[in-house]
Design an enzyme around this catalytic site. Sequence first.
Site, mmCIF file in Angstrom:
data_model
loop_
_atom_site.group_PDB
_atom_site.id
_atom_site.type_symbol
_atom_site.label_atom_id
_atom_site.label_comp_id
_atom_site.label_asym_id
_atom_site.label_seq_id
_atom_site.Cartn_x
_atom_site.Cartn_y
_atom_site.Cartn_z
ATOM 1 N N HIS A 121 0.861 -1.338 0.015
ATOM 2 C CA HIS A 121 0.017 0.135 0.072
ATOM 3 C C HIS A 121 0.923 1.243 0.038
ATOM 4 O O HIS A 121 0.638 2.107 -0.525
ATOM 5 C CB HIS A 121 -0.796 -0.075 1.189
ATOM 6 C CG HIS A 121 -2.020 1.339 1.394
ATOM 7 N ND1 HIS A 121 -1.299 2.233 1.494
ATOM 8 C CD2 HIS A 121 -3.013 1.178 1.475
ATOM 9 C CE1 HIS A 121 -2.335 3.365 1.901
ATOM 10 N NE2 HIS A 121 -3.465 2.529 1.464
ATOM 11 N N GLY A 122 1.850 1.133 0.779
ATOM 12 C CA GLY A 122 3.067 2.347 0.649
ATOM 13 C C GLY A 122 2.714 3.432 1.792
ATOM 14 O O GLY A 122 3.429 4.249 2.135
ATOM 15 N N ASP A 123 1.425 3.675 2.251
ATOM 16 C CA ASP A 123 0.986 4.658 3.199
ATOM 17 C C ASP A 123 -0.038 4.324 4.082
ATOM 18 O O ASP A 123 -1.004 5.007 4.450
ATOM 19 C CB ASP A 123 0.661 6.038 2.196
ATOM 20 C CG ASP A 123 0.668 7.260 3.224
ATOM 21 O OD1 ASP A 123 1.534 7.345 4.036
ATOM 22 O OD2 ASP A 123 -0.021 8.305 2.606
ATOM 23 N N LEU A 124 0.142 2.975 4.648
ATOM 24 C CA LEU A 124 -1.174 2.758 5.440
ATOM 25 C C LEU A 124 -0.886 2.897 6.932
ATOM 26 O O LEU A 124 -0.027 2.233 7.761
ATOM 27 C CB LEU A 124 -0.995 1.019 5.200
ATOM 28 C CG LEU A 124 -2.395 0.407 5.733
ATOM 29 C CD1 LEU A 124 -3.523 0.767 4.949
ATOM 30 C CD2 LEU A 124 -2.087 -1.296 5.231
ATOM 31 N N ASN A 158 -5.508 6.693 7.070
ATOM 32 C CA ASN A 158 -5.900 5.950 5.631
ATOM 33 C C ASN A 158 -6.706 4.662 5.654
ATOM 34 O O ASN A 158 -6.634 3.817 4.765
ATOM 35 C CB ASN A 158 -4.639 5.966 4.797
ATOM 36 C CG ASN A 158 -4.174 7.070 3.897
ATOM 37 O OD1 ASN A 158 -5.027 8.059 4.038
ATOM 38 N ND2 ASN A 158 -2.980 7.319 3.970
#
Length: 304
Positions: free
Chosen positions: A189-192, A196
Amino acid sequence: MRLPDGVLGMSGRGPDWARWVDRLPGRLAALLDEWELTTDGWSMHGYCSIVVPVRTTDGGRAVLKVTFDVDEESEHEHLVLGHWGGRGAVRLLRADPGRRAMLLERLHHEDLVTVPDLEACEVVAALYPLLHQPAVPQLRSVSSYVERWAAALATVPRSAPIPRRMVEQALSLARDLVADPASSGVIVHGDLHYLNVLAADREPWLAIDPKPMSGDPHYELAPMLWNRMDELADDVRAGVRRRFHTLVDAAGLDEARARDWVVLRMVLNAHWSVEDAERDGRGLCADERDWITRCIAIAKAVQD
Ligand SMILES: Nc1ncnc2c1ncn2[C@@H]1O[C@H](COP(=O)(O)OP(=O)(O)O)[C@@H](O)[C@H]1O
Ligand SMILES: [Mg+2]
Protein backbone atom coordinates in the site's frame (compact mmCIF):
# COMPACT_ATOMS: atom_id res chain seq x y z
CA MET A 1 -17.07 25.06 -7.18
CA ARG A 2 -15.31 26.84 -4.32
CA LEU A 3 -12.21 24.92 -3.27
CA PRO A 4 -11.54 24.38 0.45
CA ASP A 5 -8.86 26.69 1.90
CA GLY A 6 -6.61 23.69 2.51
CA VAL A 7 -6.63 22.93 -1.23
CA LEU A 8 -6.14 26.59 -2.25
CA GLY A 9 -3.14 26.65 0.09
CA MET A 10 -1.48 23.83 -1.90
CA SER A 11 -0.67 26.50 -4.54
CA GLY A 12 2.12 27.75 -2.29
CA ARG A 13 4.12 24.55 -2.77
CA GLY A 14 5.44 25.56 -6.19
CA PRO A 15 4.47 26.22 -9.81
CA ASP A 16 3.32 22.63 -10.55
CA TRP A 17 0.98 22.74 -7.58
CA ALA A 18 -0.30 26.22 -8.44
CA ARG A 19 -1.11 25.07 -11.98
CA TRP A 20 -2.93 22.01 -10.66
CA VAL A 21 -4.98 24.08 -8.20
CA ASP A 22 -5.82 26.65 -10.93
CA ARG A 23 -7.15 23.96 -13.22
CA LEU A 24 -8.97 22.06 -10.51
CA PRO A 25 -12.38 23.81 -10.57
CA GLY A 26 -12.63 23.28 -14.34
CA ARG A 27 -11.50 19.69 -14.08
CA LEU A 28 -14.00 18.95 -11.32
CA ALA A 29 -16.86 20.60 -13.20
CA ALA A 30 -16.06 18.58 -16.34
CA LEU A 31 -15.90 15.31 -14.41
CA LEU A 32 -19.15 15.99 -12.57
CA ASP A 33 -20.77 16.66 -15.91
CA GLU A 34 -19.28 13.71 -17.85
CA TRP A 35 -19.84 11.19 -15.07
CA GLU A 36 -23.30 12.58 -14.29
CA LEU A 37 -22.60 13.29 -10.66
CA THR A 38 -24.14 15.79 -8.28
CA THR A 39 -22.26 17.15 -5.29
CA ASP A 40 -23.50 15.96 -1.93
CA GLY A 41 -21.71 17.73 0.93
CA TRP A 42 -18.51 19.60 1.79
CA SER A 43 -15.33 18.69 -0.02
CA MET A 44 -12.58 17.00 1.96
CA HIS A 45 -8.88 16.87 1.25
CA GLY A 46 -5.66 15.20 2.31
CA TYR A 47 -2.14 16.32 1.52
CA CYS A 48 -2.34 16.00 -2.24
CA SER A 49 -5.96 15.60 -3.30
CA ILE A 50 -9.51 16.88 -3.15
CA VAL A 51 -12.32 14.47 -2.29
CA VAL A 52 -15.85 15.59 -3.20
CA PRO A 53 -18.87 13.67 -1.86
CA VAL A 54 -21.22 12.99 -4.80
CA ARG A 55 -24.34 11.13 -5.83
CA THR A 56 -24.57 9.09 -9.00
CA THR A 57 -27.65 9.19 -11.26
CA ASP A 58 -29.19 6.26 -9.39
CA GLY A 59 -28.73 8.11 -6.08
CA GLY A 60 -25.72 6.03 -5.00
CA ARG A 61 -23.29 7.65 -2.57
CA ALA A 62 -19.75 7.99 -3.85
CA VAL A 63 -16.79 10.38 -3.71
CA LEU A 64 -14.90 11.98 -6.57
CA LYS A 65 -11.17 12.08 -5.77
CA VAL A 66 -8.81 14.18 -7.89
CA THR A 67 -5.12 14.00 -7.03
CA PHE A 68 -2.11 16.23 -7.73
CA ASP A 69 -0.93 15.02 -11.09
CA VAL A 70 2.79 15.68 -11.23
CA ASP A 71 4.24 13.23 -8.69
CA GLU A 72 4.62 9.51 -9.41
CA GLU A 73 3.41 8.37 -6.00
CA SER A 74 -0.27 8.18 -6.82
CA GLU A 75 0.07 7.31 -10.51
CA HIS A 76 -1.02 3.71 -9.97
CA GLU A 77 -3.60 4.24 -7.24
CA HIS A 78 -6.51 3.40 -9.55
CA LEU A 79 -4.72 0.30 -10.85
CA VAL A 80 -4.30 -1.36 -7.47
CA LEU A 81 -7.72 -0.28 -6.21
CA GLY A 82 -9.16 -1.97 -9.31
CA HIS A 83 -6.98 -5.00 -8.71
CA TRP A 84 -8.03 -5.30 -5.07
CA GLY A 85 -11.66 -5.20 -6.20
CA GLY A 86 -12.88 -3.89 -2.86
CA ARG A 87 -11.17 -6.59 -0.77
CA GLY A 88 -9.53 -4.79 2.16
CA ALA A 89 -9.79 -1.45 0.37
CA VAL A 90 -12.29 1.07 -0.92
CA ARG A 91 -13.99 0.00 -4.13
CA LEU A 92 -13.07 1.83 -7.35
CA LEU A 93 -16.15 2.64 -9.43
CA ARG A 94 -14.54 4.55 -12.29
CA ALA A 95 -11.20 6.14 -13.15
CA ASP A 96 -9.64 8.62 -15.54
CA PRO A 97 -5.88 8.22 -15.01
CA GLY A 98 -5.04 11.15 -17.35
CA ARG A 99 -6.86 13.55 -15.04
CA ARG A 100 -5.87 11.58 -11.91
CA ALA A 101 -9.56 11.24 -11.14
CA MET A 102 -11.37 8.39 -9.46
CA LEU A 103 -14.94 7.72 -8.48
CA LEU A 104 -14.85 5.72 -5.25
CA GLU A 105 -17.36 4.02 -3.02
CA ARG A 106 -18.27 6.41 -0.17
CA LEU A 107 -17.02 5.34 3.25
CA HIS A 108 -17.63 6.86 6.69
CA HIS A 109 -15.82 9.87 8.15
CA GLU A 110 -14.54 7.78 11.04
CA ASP A 111 -10.90 6.68 10.66
CA LEU A 112 -8.59 4.52 12.78
CA VAL A 113 -7.45 7.53 14.82
CA THR A 114 -10.68 7.03 16.78
CA VAL A 115 -9.54 3.57 17.91
CA PRO A 116 -6.86 2.85 20.59
CA ASP A 117 -3.50 2.38 18.86
CA LEU A 118 -2.96 -1.34 19.53
CA GLU A 119 -6.47 -2.17 18.41
CA ALA A 120 -5.81 -0.14 15.26
CA CYS A 121 -2.60 -2.14 14.70
CA GLU A 122 -4.66 -5.35 14.82
CA VAL A 123 -7.11 -3.95 12.28
CA VAL A 124 -4.29 -2.96 9.93
CA ALA A 125 -2.49 -6.29 10.38
CA ALA A 126 -5.70 -8.03 9.29
CA LEU A 127 -5.76 -5.87 6.12
CA TYR A 128 -2.18 -6.80 5.14
CA PRO A 129 -2.92 -10.27 3.73
CA LEU A 130 -5.82 -8.88 1.67
CA LEU A 131 -3.70 -6.09 0.19
CA HIS A 132 -0.38 -7.91 -0.23
CA GLN A 133 -1.35 -9.65 -3.45
CA PRO A 134 1.08 -10.51 -6.27
CA ALA A 135 2.20 -7.23 -7.82
CA VAL A 136 0.79 -5.89 -11.07
CA PRO A 137 3.58 -5.36 -13.64
CA GLN A 138 3.17 -1.58 -13.95
CA LEU A 139 4.28 -0.89 -10.37
CA ARG A 140 7.74 0.46 -9.63
CA SER A 141 9.66 -1.64 -7.15
CA VAL A 142 10.47 -0.56 -3.62
CA SER A 143 14.03 -1.73 -4.36
CA SER A 144 14.41 0.72 -7.25
CA TYR A 145 13.42 3.55 -4.90
CA VAL A 146 15.65 2.31 -2.08
CA GLU A 147 18.64 2.25 -4.41
CA ARG A 148 18.07 5.90 -5.24
CA TRP A 149 17.32 6.91 -1.64
CA ALA A 150 20.37 5.08 -0.28
CA ALA A 151 22.67 6.76 -2.83
CA ALA A 152 21.50 10.12 -1.47
CA LEU A 153 21.80 8.96 2.15
CA ALA A 154 25.43 7.98 1.51
CA THR A 155 26.25 11.66 0.96
CA VAL A 156 24.73 12.92 4.25
CA PRO A 157 27.20 15.27 5.98
CA ARG A 158 28.78 14.01 9.21
CA SER A 159 27.46 17.13 10.91
CA ALA A 160 23.84 15.99 10.37
CA PRO A 161 22.05 15.07 13.62
CA ILE A 162 21.74 11.39 12.68
CA PRO A 163 24.19 9.09 14.49
CA ARG A 164 26.85 7.97 11.97
CA ARG A 165 26.49 4.39 13.16
CA MET A 166 22.82 4.46 12.17
CA VAL A 167 23.57 5.89 8.74
CA GLU A 168 26.08 3.07 8.15
CA GLN A 169 23.59 0.49 9.40
CA ALA A 170 20.87 1.84 7.09
CA LEU A 171 23.22 1.80 4.09
CA SER A 172 24.15 -1.80 4.82
CA LEU A 173 20.48 -2.80 5.25
CA ALA A 174 19.63 -1.04 1.99
CA ARG A 175 22.31 -3.02 0.13
CA ASP A 176 21.07 -6.32 1.56
CA LEU A 177 17.39 -5.59 1.00
CA VAL A 178 17.87 -4.35 -2.57
CA ALA A 179 19.85 -7.49 -3.42
CA ASP A 180 17.15 -9.74 -1.95
CA PRO A 181 14.52 -10.90 -4.47
CA ALA A 182 11.98 -11.13 -1.61
CA SER A 183 12.04 -7.31 -1.41
CA SER A 184 9.67 -7.05 -4.35
CA GLY A 185 6.80 -9.00 -5.82
CA VAL A 186 3.74 -8.07 -3.79
CA ILE A 187 1.60 -4.95 -3.85
CA VAL A 188 2.43 -2.77 -0.87
CA HIS A 189 0.00 0.00 0.00
CA GLY A 190 2.90 2.29 0.85
CA ASP A 191 1.08 4.72 3.15
CA LEU A 192 -1.02 2.53 5.40
CA HIS A 193 -1.69 4.31 8.67
CA TYR A 194 -4.55 5.42 10.93
CA LEU A 195 -5.84 8.22 8.67
CA ASN A 196 -5.92 6.03 5.58
CA VAL A 197 -8.27 3.41 7.00
CA LEU A 198 -11.96 4.38 7.10
CA ALA A 199 -14.99 2.74 8.66
CA ALA A 200 -17.45 1.15 6.23
CA ASP A 201 -20.78 -0.66 6.11
CA ARG A 202 -19.85 -3.77 4.13
CA GLU A 203 -16.71 -4.31 6.26
CA PRO A 204 -15.73 -2.71 9.57
CA TRP A 205 -12.62 -1.05 8.08
CA LEU A 206 -11.21 -0.47 4.59
CA ALA A 207 -7.95 1.07 3.36
CA ILE A 208 -7.94 4.17 1.15
CA ASP A 209 -5.21 6.22 -0.52
CA PRO A 210 -2.56 3.69 -1.61
CA LYS A 211 0.81 4.92 -2.91
CA PRO A 212 1.47 1.48 -4.32
CA MET A 213 4.74 -0.20 -5.18
CA SER A 214 5.94 -3.72 -5.81
CA GLY A 215 7.53 -4.62 -2.50
CA ASP A 216 7.77 -6.78 0.57
CA PRO A 217 4.95 -6.98 3.17
CA HIS A 218 7.51 -6.15 5.86
CA TYR A 219 7.98 -2.72 4.26
CA GLU A 220 4.47 -1.72 5.35
CA LEU A 221 4.74 -1.30 9.14
CA ALA A 222 6.70 1.92 9.71
CA PRO A 223 3.86 4.51 9.25
CA MET A 224 1.91 2.78 12.04
CA LEU A 225 4.84 3.57 14.35
CA TRP A 226 5.60 7.17 13.39
CA ASN A 227 1.98 8.39 13.29
CA ARG A 228 0.22 9.18 16.59
CA MET A 229 3.57 9.36 18.39
CA ASP A 230 2.30 12.11 20.70
CA GLU A 231 0.21 9.48 22.45
CA LEU A 232 3.40 7.64 23.42
CA ALA A 233 5.01 10.64 25.12
CA ASP A 234 5.47 9.01 28.53
CA ASP A 235 7.36 5.98 27.17
CA VAL A 236 8.09 6.12 23.47
CA ARG A 237 10.30 3.06 23.47
CA ALA A 238 7.72 0.79 25.13
CA GLY A 239 4.87 2.23 23.06
CA VAL A 240 6.65 1.75 19.75
CA ARG A 241 7.64 -1.79 20.71
CA ARG A 242 4.06 -2.67 21.67
CA ARG A 243 2.79 -1.47 18.29
CA PHE A 244 5.59 -3.20 16.40
CA HIS A 245 5.01 -6.55 18.10
CA THR A 246 1.24 -6.28 17.75
CA LEU A 247 1.63 -5.76 13.98
CA VAL A 248 4.24 -8.53 13.57
CA ASP A 249 2.33 -11.06 15.67
CA ALA A 250 -1.14 -10.31 14.32
CA ALA A 251 0.07 -10.42 10.70
CA GLY A 252 2.40 -13.39 11.21
CA LEU A 253 5.41 -11.47 9.83
CA ASP A 254 9.10 -12.17 10.27
CA GLU A 255 10.27 -9.98 13.15
CA ALA A 256 13.87 -9.51 11.98
CA ARG A 257 12.83 -8.52 8.47
CA ALA A 258 10.16 -6.14 9.73
CA ARG A 259 12.75 -4.56 12.05
CA ASP A 260 15.24 -4.09 9.19
CA TRP A 261 12.65 -2.23 7.10
CA VAL A 262 11.61 -0.03 10.02
CA VAL A 263 15.22 0.94 10.75
CA LEU A 264 15.91 1.70 7.09
CA ARG A 265 12.73 3.70 6.59
CA MET A 266 13.19 5.75 9.77
CA VAL A 267 16.79 6.69 8.89
CA LEU A 268 15.63 7.63 5.38
CA ASN A 269 12.82 9.76 6.84
CA ALA A 270 15.33 11.55 9.06
CA HIS A 271 17.62 12.09 6.09
CA TRP A 272 14.87 13.64 3.96
CA SER A 273 14.46 16.42 6.54
CA VAL A 274 18.20 17.08 6.38
CA GLU A 275 17.98 17.10 2.57
CA ASP A 276 15.03 19.54 2.56
CA ALA A 277 16.93 22.00 4.72
CA GLU A 278 20.09 21.63 2.59
CA ARG A 279 18.13 22.17 -0.61
CA ASP A 280 16.70 25.41 0.79
CA GLY A 281 20.14 26.45 2.03
CA ARG A 282 19.05 26.82 5.66
CA GLY A 283 19.54 25.12 9.01
CA LEU A 284 17.07 22.60 10.44
CA CYS A 285 14.04 24.18 12.12
CA ALA A 286 12.80 23.02 15.53
CA ASP A 287 10.06 20.83 14.02
CA GLU A 288 12.55 19.07 11.78
CA ARG A 289 14.95 18.46 14.67
CA ASP A 290 12.08 17.07 16.71
CA TRP A 291 11.01 14.81 13.81
CA ILE A 292 14.58 13.52 13.32
CA THR A 293 14.78 12.74 17.05
CA ARG A 294 11.53 10.78 16.76
CA CYS A 295 12.75 8.86 13.74
CA ILE A 296 15.91 7.84 15.58
CA ALA A 297 13.92 6.90 18.69
CA ILE A 298 11.75 4.54 16.61
CA ALA A 299 14.76 3.00 14.87
CA LYS A 300 16.34 2.39 18.30
CA ALA A 301 13.15 1.13 19.96
CA VAL A 302 12.61 -1.73 17.54
CA GLN A 303 16.21 -2.90 18.01
CA ASP A 304 16.47 -2.93 21.82
N1 LIG B 1 -13.97 6.77 -0.19
C1 LIG B 1 -14.06 7.76 0.69
N2 LIG B 1 -15.18 7.97 1.40
C2 LIG B 1 -15.27 8.96 2.30
N3 LIG B 1 -14.27 9.83 2.57
C3 LIG B 1 -13.11 9.69 1.90
C4 LIG B 1 -12.95 8.64 0.92
N4 LIG B 1 -11.70 8.75 0.41
C5 LIG B 1 -11.13 9.79 1.02
N5 LIG B 1 -11.95 10.37 1.93
C6 LIG B 1 -11.66 11.54 2.79
O1 LIG B 1 -10.78 12.42 2.11
C7 LIG B 1 -9.53 12.53 2.81
C8 LIG B 1 -8.38 12.58 1.80
O2 LIG B 1 -8.39 11.40 1.01
P1 LIG B 1 -7.09 10.52 0.77
O3 LIG B 1 -7.50 9.44 -0.19
O4 LIG B 1 -6.51 10.07 2.06
O5 LIG B 1 -6.14 11.54 0.00
P2 LIG B 1 -4.66 12.13 0.28
O6 LIG B 1 -3.78 11.39 -0.66
O7 LIG B 1 -4.74 13.57 -0.13
O8 LIG B 1 -4.33 11.91 1.72
C9 LIG B 1 -9.48 11.31 3.72
O9 LIG B 1 -8.68 11.53 4.84
C10 LIG B 1 -10.94 11.12 4.06
O10 LIG B 1 -11.33 12.02 5.08
MG1 LIG C 1 -4.65 10.19 2.96
